[in-house]
Scaffold this active site. Structure first.
Site, mmCIF file in Angstrom:
data_model
loop_
_atom_site.group_PDB
_atom_site.id
_atom_site.type_symbol
_atom_site.label_atom_id
_atom_site.label_comp_id
_atom_site.label_asym_id
_atom_site.label_seq_id
_atom_site.Cartn_x
_atom_site.Cartn_y
_atom_site.Cartn_z
ATOM 1 N N LYS A 1 -0.142 3.633 -2.069
ATOM 2 C CA LYS A 1 -1.133 4.563 -2.649
ATOM 3 C C LYS A 1 -0.511 5.311 -3.829
ATOM 4 C CE LYS A 1 -4.033 4.936 1.423
ATOM 5 N NZ LYS A 1 -3.168 4.197 2.360
ATOM 6 N N ASP B 1 0.628 8.159 -9.970
ATOM 7 C CA ASP B 1 1.497 8.737 -11.003
ATOM 8 C C ASP B 1 0.969 8.327 -12.377
ATOM 9 O OD1 ASP B 1 3.699 10.029 -12.201
ATOM 10 O OD2 ASP B 1 5.022 9.413 -10.566
ATOM 11 N N ASP C 1 0.842 -1.202 0.000
ATOM 12 C CA ASP C 1 0.000 0.000 0.000
ATOM 13 C C ASP C 1 0.875 1.248 0.000
ATOM 14 O OD1 ASP C 1 -1.892 1.933 0.330
ATOM 15 O OD2 ASP C 1 -2.525 1.310 2.337
HETATM 16 P P1 XMP Z 1 -5.983 1.252 11.180
HETATM 17 O O1 XMP Z 1 -4.938 1.263 12.246
HETATM 18 O O2 XMP Z 1 -6.835 2.496 11.175
HETATM 19 O O3 XMP Z 1 -5.161 1.254 9.804
HETATM 20 O O4 XMP Z 1 -6.813 0.005 11.186
HETATM 21 C C1 XMP Z 1 -5.780 1.374 8.546
HETATM 22 C C2 XMP Z 1 -4.823 0.969 7.443
HETATM 23 O O5 XMP Z 1 -5.497 1.016 6.174
HETATM 24 C C3 XMP Z 1 -4.807 1.881 5.260
HETATM 25 N N1 XMP Z 1 -5.799 2.538 4.408
HETATM 26 C C4 XMP Z 1 -6.695 3.368 4.777
HETATM 27 N N2 XMP Z 1 -6.914 3.805 6.004
HETATM 28 N N3 XMP Z 1 -8.699 5.082 5.148
HETATM 29 C C5 XMP Z 1 -7.918 4.657 6.163
HETATM 30 O O6 XMP Z 1 -8.139 5.060 7.286
HETATM 31 C C6 XMP Z 1 -8.537 4.672 3.919
HETATM 32 O O7 XMP Z 1 -9.300 5.042 3.041
HETATM 33 C C7 XMP Z 1 -7.464 3.776 3.725
HETATM 34 N N4 XMP Z 1 -7.006 3.170 2.661
HETATM 35 C C8 XMP Z 1 -5.963 2.402 3.105
HETATM 36 C C9 XMP Z 1 -3.985 2.802 6.155
HETATM 37 O O8 XMP Z 1 -2.886 3.293 5.444
HETATM 38 C C10 XMP Z 1 -3.609 1.880 7.300
HETATM 39 O O9 XMP Z 1 -2.520 1.068 6.919
#
Ligand code: XMP
Length: 199
Positions: A58, A61, A56
């Site tokens: 994200k 580009d 991930d």
């Molecule tokens: P937590 O600790 O909140 O971590 O369970 C969430 C993980 O998912 C990734 N990620 C997102 N997190 N909104 C988020 O809050 C999103 O839309 C999203 N997309 C991916 C985040 O980077 C972390 O690793």
């Protein structure tokens, strides 16, 4: 195997301990910038020895550069990588690509996410907010079982374990809630992906 992908937003040593502890109990692991900065790109191969790895970064580009980055992590053993959906229509496409279409926090995606998921083309699936199961249901109705749906926002961000799965997600992405207490993966016992058995 519980339909959970553990987000390894933690130090390298802690991540390796956690993947060894949870390898039989979860569907896979998600690696982001923090772990790659600490462990280098070889951390993708290392963690892939223990389960499916989603990278991930994200990515956002132009397609030929995005594809080069994605190919590098796939070569290292990741199953797949996440790219930003706002790139649409200039998205990289492919079986290894998850497209982030709506976030757990309010963003401009809220205005365009349906347009993205309806038009995107040949990709693996979508990242959609697990703390908003009503949108997962809408997405699954639109998509049928053509694409995977993986959903963060569980636990620390208010989503209840299992609600996104019941709404149509295939896997819930969980970071802090499981990192703080790995026994919590038992809360997903008996739950199943909506459409796909692998992330
Ligand atoms: P937590 O600790 O909140 O971590 O369970 C969430 C993980 O998912 C990734 N990620 C997102 N997190 N909104 C988020 O809050 C999103 O839309 C999203 N997309 C991916 C985040 O980077 C972390 O690793």
């Amino acid at each position: 195997m519980n339909p959970v992908i553990v987000a390894l937003d933690i130090s390298l040593l802690k991540a390796l301990d956690l993947v060894k502890m949870l390898r039989e109990k979860v569907a896979g692991f998600k690696i982001g910038w923090e772990l790659i900065f600490e462990g280098g790109i070889s951390i993708v191969s290392e963690i892939s020895r223990y389960g499916n790895v989603i990278v991930d970064l994200k990515v956002a580009d132009v397609p030929h550069i995005a594809n080069r980055v994605i190919n590098k992590v796939i070569e290292k053993g990741a199953c797949c990588a996440i790219v930003h959906g706002f790139l649409y229509p200039s998205l990289p496409r492919g079986e290894n690509i998850y497209v982030l279409a709506k976030m757990t926090a309010p963003t401009l995606y809220d205005e365009v996410w349906e347009r993205i998921i309806e038009n995107v083309g040949e990709i693996r699936g979508f990242v959609l907010p697990g703390n908003q199961p009503e949108f997962i249901s809408r997405a699954r109705k639109i998509l049928g079982c053509k694409y995977r749906i993986i959903s963060p926002g569980i636990g620390a961000q208010g989503g209840q374990p299992g609600n996104a799965l019941r709404a149509g997600a295939d896997f819930e992405i969980v970071g802090r809630y499981v990192v703080e207490n790995p026994d919590r993966v038992a809360e997903w016992t008996g739950l199943r992906p909506a459409c796909f058995n692998t992330p």
